[in-house]
Write a protein that holds these residues in place. Structure first.
Motif, PDB file in Angstrom:
ATOM      1  N   PRO B 407       0.847  -1.189   0.000  1.00  0.00           N
ATOM      2  CA  PRO B 407       0.000   0.000   0.000  1.00  0.00           C
ATOM      3  C   PRO B 407       0.883   1.240   0.000  1.00  0.00           C
ATOM      4  O   PRO B 407       2.036   1.157   0.392  1.00  0.00           O
ATOM      5  CB  PRO B 407      -0.770  -0.115   1.321  1.00  0.00           C
ATOM      6  CG  PRO B 407      -0.013  -1.062   2.145  1.00  0.00           C
ATOM      7  CD  PRO B 407       0.755  -1.937   1.239  1.00  0.00           C
ATOM      8  N   PRO B 408       0.469   2.418  -0.332  1.00  0.00           N
ATOM      9  CA  PRO B 408      -0.869   2.779  -0.764  1.00  0.00           C
ATOM     10  C   PRO B 408      -1.129   2.634  -2.257  1.00  0.00           C
ATOM     11  O   PRO B 408      -1.952   3.332  -2.803  1.00  0.00           O
ATOM     12  CB  PRO B 408      -0.919   4.261  -0.374  1.00  0.00           C
ATOM     13  CG  PRO B 408       0.470   4.729  -0.621  1.00  0.00           C
ATOM     14  CD  PRO B 408       1.377   3.579  -0.315  1.00  0.00           C
ATOM     15  N   PHE B 409      -0.390   1.725  -2.906  1.00  0.00           N
ATOM     16  CA  PHE B 409      -0.554   1.608  -4.351  1.00  0.00           C
ATOM     17  C   PHE B 409      -1.638   0.620  -4.714  1.00  0.00           C
ATOM     18  O   PHE B 409      -2.065  -0.172  -3.891  1.00  0.00           O
ATOM     19  CB  PHE B 409       0.779   1.216  -4.981  1.00  0.00           C
ATOM     20  CG  PHE B 409       1.873   2.161  -4.620  1.00  0.00           C
ATOM     21  CD1 PHE B 409       2.998   1.734  -3.941  1.00  0.00           C
ATOM     22  CD2 PHE B 409       1.776   3.501  -4.952  1.00  0.00           C
ATOM     23  CE1 PHE B 409       3.995   2.614  -3.605  1.00  0.00           C
ATOM     24  CE2 PHE B 409       2.777   4.386  -4.616  1.00  0.00           C
ATOM     25  CZ  PHE B 409       3.893   3.940  -3.934  1.00  0.00           C
ATOM     26  N   GLY B 489      -5.231   3.174  -5.575  1.00  0.00           N
ATOM     27  CA  GLY B 489      -4.871   2.567  -4.303  1.00  0.00           C
ATOM     28  C   GLY B 489      -5.564   3.239  -3.133  1.00  0.00           C
ATOM     29  O   GLY B 489      -5.936   2.594  -2.169  1.00  0.00           O
TER      30      GLY B 489
END
Lengths: 654, 505
Positions: B407-409, B489
């Motif tokens: 994360p945050p992808f 994300g």
């Protein structure tokens, strides 16, 4: 509390980190001021929440906002003593480290990236502890790991730094995956990620599932907090700048595992009898903590690297905390509080330890303690600060860790497990030993060649300022012990009686057992030390290889996986990717043989048939006149054959 | 508007000659024209969103046209949440691929043909997602194939025609199985519409439907490049020019997965849900999914060619999607569409297709940017590029970390939802315990190869002083995709709302 404090305390740093590259275009000063300002604001937000929790006047402890409504997933904050305790520590400590960084990292290139990730880390770590649901906590858990990777790899041009960064991220990922499994299992059983929902319903989960969840949670905590058997990454992380080591790997990120287990305990608040019923879990926690405490301490005793001492010390001290949690049988009990209280004392003394070492390494240019000595004349203030570290880390009253370690030991005593208590006592003795060794090697003894040649001076004032604040806190914190206990809503009291009691005497005696040999060998008779070390050769080898954990992970696990991958690749190149060609060859061969045997054959046959017909008919043409008799004979023969056939058929039909 | 979907397909169709003629004058203009058509299609498709979110229309937007009136045949174009999500992300990828091509293909010849072929590919890519007529679906399926063959062959790297030919024969062989399945459906039900066929197949003999399901899934699996029919992917994706690789890996293999969802599980599977075979089939594709995930991740860990690492990573992620589809099939068997299990696993699987498309697209485009700067392809010879090409490095890092599920992808949330769904499925069917545990291990492996890629390419000491940042259009294309990766994300809600409207009733 300040308006929207529970949200802004983590949203502000996370959003601000995006502005760092933009503001950096205005100049270095602007960027530095911006970062300090944001840290200050964050600390203000965090600390402003303390009074309401302390006096129990909170209006609402939880608030959330819909994130993915169709799946019931929300983003939210939870305000309870545990989260505020951690949030205050993280924000305050980050502020100190940012101030320290202004001096320590001055002149480095890539500082915009450094401050970007420092702010992102601050926001994510605080977000982790303030989350009110598991998914959000896990997201921040991973983002914190990402920040750790980026900050450890700060000086990315050096190959060993790159390798260290990858090792740190990968090893903590193993724990992350365990935690992912635990959270998914919890959701599968309950249907919600929310902490408050889980608290109400955790007793409904069957014990087998709960056991799996508990052990997976332990796996996550062990990896993130560098406990055995996943502790090897913490030393590798020392490739990071010292400020990063202090913040991430000394005070905050490694405590995430402690937070996780403490939070896991609080889930059982309404079902206090369930937790001890999970088979083996609590004893696993206690023993992992105790063994890690001892093993970490011995590694700190052995290492020649000045940064190794606080690194292994962190592993060891977190072992103390985890052991304390392991002997707590319910949340808000003595052991639970002991672990958490020690967490904060540790943050202060270990942070101080890292920061002072940063100054020393900066001045001397080497991390090898064997090349140091006699620094007490050249760096008196640093020497004094390190003495504070010695007393604080060992647990001498009135420093806070005396009370926290004392509480840990007394809660261990209450289990009646003598072996556990002895392990922790041994760890405490070795703690005194290795810190004393560090002081002797670095500050006492005669000044070494390296020291005489370098222009040794005290670090810049701003770094000393940051360190001094921590030193003062180490001292003052002990007096606040009772207030902290009240804040955490735990029924524990400390008093003067603690200081002058028989258990203190035993403790001091044990410390002397650890300390006197070190003093004698390192200070008085270093030659004797070498003889002793040589005679203990097998122990030496074990310690030198860090109990062979690194060898296990690098040579066995990593190479094993690479060998399996190579095997797959070989299989793929040799067989799988050639399959289409085999198929193609087969088809082509079939086509060619069809062409050869079928097409050409039929052509030939037709040709032969045609020729034969022509030949025969020309032959026939020639025998036309002379063979009338032959024709008659042939016809008669044919007629005869026909009659025989008919008679045979008639006979058969009968 | 009544003809939105038809227009979505007609625009690129009519534009093919225009793009060609423009391309002969200026390739940049052709690329921009293609990008504009993609944007126009995005706008057109977005107008159908209100229909899709409206329960009154059955969460669908349908347009029906008569085709050959004498034969009384019609064809229908439709979108629902899943189709729209995938079609929209396809258009984004086409947009960025054409922008990227402006700089990337600058020195190459015959660019008019290149852009014309891309436009043809465009029709196929979008058509697959917005039709419910099986014949039109098959036509677009093959239309994804032929222009790709020419693009790979004409503008690819070493031995391009060999790779292109392998790609063509393999996927075409798979398409034959698809055609067999479609033909069988037509013979059994007399209908070529997915929805009519679904209802009609319910009354057919389960034994025959079983074979139709197997044939169709085998054909789709070839396109999706799962083990053991993945062999075409490493060569095709690594020898293709970077924008084509992005489209191949992002969209085309996603189309395979979509086809399994829509045709295999949506049209044919409901007919045999009552049999034992259903569960065996689902277990089988789960095993193939896990196998692909491991196989792809492990080989990506030891590959040294920059594009082959990414190609094997695609195989691994299609393994994840196949595993998710298997769990989704199980949720069809054991729970209702409104249940949490169904919602979660569906959201996870389709969102992963969307997220993977942008992440992989970004990954391939950034690899292309690197290859354009340095003429080498072995990652062991690269190093220290982070300081020299910061935007490419940042984009590549975002892509690599997204692929690793950090994360945050984007890919984090979809992988997480797949795992959550898988654990929920375990309580209904204990078989999934081991596959799920193995998939968790594979997640660690995906971070391993991502970090290895980043360490070798961008970190470490500098080895090539001449490398510098990518030119304008390449940078913009990468930044657009990077923005999508981050936004998806942090805010996947828009797509999840669309996806969760799916129902197979």
């Amino acid at each position: 509390m300040l308006p929207y404090a529970p949200w802004l305390v983590w949203v502000a740093p996370v959003i601000s980190c995006l502005f760092v590259p933009l503001i950096a275009r205005l100049g270095r000063r602007a960027r530095d001021y911006f970062v300090v300002l944001v840290s200050l604001a964050t600390a203000a937000f965090a600390l402003s929440m303390i009074p309401e929790v302390y006096f129990n006047t909170l209006s609402n402890a939880e608030s959330d906002v819909a994130w993915i409504p169709s799946l019931g997933i929300t983003t939210g904050v939870l305000i309870d003593p545990l989260s505020i305790l951690f949030a205050s520590l993280i924000s305050f400590f980050s502020l100190i480290i940012i101030i320290y960084s202004l001096g320590y990292m001055a002149g480095e290139e890539g500082l915009t990236r450094y401050y970007f990730f420092m702010l992102l880390f601050m926001g994510s770590m605080i977000g982790l502890v303030m989350s009110d649901n598991f998914l959000q906590m896990f997201i921040f858990w991973e983002v914190v790991g990402l920040c750790s990777y980026s900050l450890v790899s700060f000086w990315y041009k050096k190959p060993e730094v790159v390798k260290a960064g990858s090792k740190v991220f990968l090893m903590t990922r193993v724990g992350d995956v365990c935690l992912l499994g635990a959270i998914a299992l919890l959701y599968a059983s309950l249907g919600s990620f929310s902490f408050s929902y889980t608290v109400l319903h955790i007793g409904e989960i069957p014990l087998s599932t709960l056991t799996a969840i508990a052990f997976l949670v332990l796996g996550g905590a062990v990896a993130k907090s560098a406990q055995l058997p996943l502790q090897t990454w913490l030393y590798s992380a020392m490739e990071a700048p010292t400020s990063v080591s202090a913040l991430l790997h000394g005070a905050t990120m490694v405590k995430a595992g402690v937070y996780l287990i403490a939070r896991f305990f609080t889930l059982f608040a309404l079902f206090p009898l369930v937790l001890p019923m999970i088979p083996f879990w609590l004893s696993f926690v206690a023993w992992i903590g105790a063994i890690t405490a001892l093993v970490g301490a011995t590694m700190a005793l052995y290492t020649p690297d000045i940064k190794g001492v606080p690194a292994y010390s962190t592993i060891s001290q977190i072992g103390f905390m985890i052991a304390a949690l392991g002997v707590a049988s319910s949340p808000y009990s003595e052991g639970w509080f002991a672990g958490l209280f020690h967490m904060i004392s540790h943050a202060f003394f270990q942070g101080l330890g890292f920061l002072t070492i940063g100054g020393i390494v900066h001045a001397l240019g080497t991390r090898d303690m064997r090349q140091m000595g006699g620094l007490r004349k050249a760096m008196p203030i640093t020497f004094a600060l390190c003495l504070v570290v010695l007393f604080a880390r060992t647990g001498i009253p009135p420093f806070a860790s005396f009370f926290s370690k004392g509480l840990i030991i007394s809660s261990l005593w209450s289990t009646g497990n003598l072996l556990l208590v002895l392990t922790i006592y041994a760890a405490a003795a070795v703690t005194f030993a290795y810190t004393l060794r560090f002081i002797i090697l670095t500050f006492l003894r005669q000044p070494s060649e390296c020291v005489k040649q370098s222009h040794v001076h005290e670090p810049p004032k701003i770094m000393l300022f940051a360190s001094s604040i921590l030193a003062i806190l180490c001292f003052v914190w002990g007096f606040l012990a009772n207030s902290i206990a009240q804040f955490m809503q735990v029924n524990v009291q400390f008093g003067i009686g603690e200081v002058f009691s028989s258990s203190t005497l035993i403790f001091l005696l044990i410390l002397l057992i650890g300390g006197i040999p070190v003093y004698l060998f390192y200070y008085r008779k270093p030659r004797l030390m070498e003889i002793v070390i040589r005679s203990l050769a097998p122990l030496n080898i074990v310690l030198e290889h860090n109990y062979f954990f690194d060898d296990l992970y690098e040579k066995v696990v990593a190479r094993g996986i690479v060998k399996i991958s190579n095997g797959f690749e070989y299989f793929e190149d040799l067989i799988l990717s050639r399959l289409p060609y085999f198929a193609a060859k087969g088809v082509t061969a079939l086509a060619q043989s069809t062409h050869k045997y079928f097409d050409i054959l039929i052509d030939e046959l037709l040709y032969v048939a045609a020729n034969k017909t022509v030949a025969y008919s020309s032959k026939l043409g020639k025998t036309h006149n002379e063979s009338l008799q032959r024709y008659v004979v042939a016809a008669l023969l044919g007629l005869l054959t026909l009659i025989i056939l008919v008679i045979v058929t008639m006979l058969r039909v009968k | 508007m009544q003809n939105t979907l038809l227009l979505t397909l007609l625009l690129p169709a009519l534009a093919v000659p225009i793009v060609y003629v423009t391309g002969r004058k200026s390739s940049k203009a052709a690329a921009i024209l293609l990008a504009l058509i993609a944007i126009a299609d995005i706008i057109l498709l977005s107008t159908t969103v209100p229909y899709i979110l409206d329960p009154a229309t059955g969460y669908r937007y349908v347009e029906s046209y008569s085709w050959i009136p004498v034969l009384n045949s019609t064809f229908a174009l439709f979108v629902d949440g899943v189709s729209l999500s995938l079609a929209l992300i396809t258009l984004v990828l086409i947009l960025t691929a054409s922008l990227f091509s402006i700089n990337y293909m600058q020195e190459k010849k015959g660019l008019a043909e290149y852009y014309a072929l891309l436009t043809l590919l465009f029709i196929g890519l979008v058509g697959v997602f917005i039709t419910s007529n099986l014949m039109l679906f098959y036509f677009c399926w093959e239309l994804m194939l032929v222009p790709a063959y020419f693009i790979i062959g004409g503008w690819g790297y070493k031995e391009p025609y060999r790779a292109a030919f392998k790609f063509f024969i393999f996927t075409h062989a798979g398409a034959v199985f698809v055609l067999l399945g479609i033909g069988a459906i037509f013979m059994l039900t007399g209908s070529l519409d997915m929805f009519q066929a679904q209802t009609a197949l319910m009354t057919a003999q389960p034994d025959i439907v079983k074979w139709i399901l197997l044939s169709l899934t085998a054909g789709f699996a070839v396109k999706m490049a799962v083990v053991p029919v993945h062999m075409w992917l490493p060569d095709a994706h690594s020898e293709a020019p970077a924008p084509m690789s992005a489209l191949l890996s992002g969209v085309i293999i996603g189309a395979g997965a979509y086809a399994i969802l829509r045709v295999s599980l949506g049209t044919v599977f409901p007919a045999i849900m009552a049999t034992d075979f259903a569960v065996q089939f689902l277990h089988g594709i789960a095993v193939l999914g896990v196998l692909s995930a491991f196989f792809g991740s492990l080989i990506a860990l030891v590959e040294n060619d920059i594009k082959r690492v990414i190609a094997y990573s695609s195989i691994a992620h299609m393994g994840y999607v196949l595993f998710g589809l298997s769990c989704f099939g199980l949720s069809l068997l054991f729970s209702a569409p409104s249940s949490q299990l169904f919602q979660v696993i569906l959201a996870g699987t389709v969102l992963h297709l969307v997220n993977h498309a942008v992440s992989k697209g970004l990954f391939f485009l950034s690899a292309g940017a690197i290859m354009k700067q340095l003429e080498i392809r072995d990652i062991r010879e690269m190093g220290g590029l982070a300081g020299q090409m910061p935007i490419t490095a940042t984009s590549s890092t975002i892509a690599a970390l997204s692929i690793a599920g950090v994360p945050p992808f984007a890919c984090f949330i979809s992988e997480f939802l797949i795992f959550v769904g898988a654990f929920q499925v375990i309580s209904s069917d204990g078989f999934y315990l081991l596959p799920t545990a193995l998939m968790l291990v594979a997640t660690v492996l995906s971070l391993a190869y991502a970090l290895r890629y980043l360490s070798h390419v961008f970190l470490g000491p500098r080895k090539h002083e001449e490398a510098k940042e990518a030119p304008f259009f390449m940078k913009s294309a990468m930044l657009i995709l990077a923005a999508f990766v981050i936004i998806l994300g942090i805010y996947p809600t828009f797509f999840i709302n669309l996806i969760n409207t799916l129902s197979f009733v």
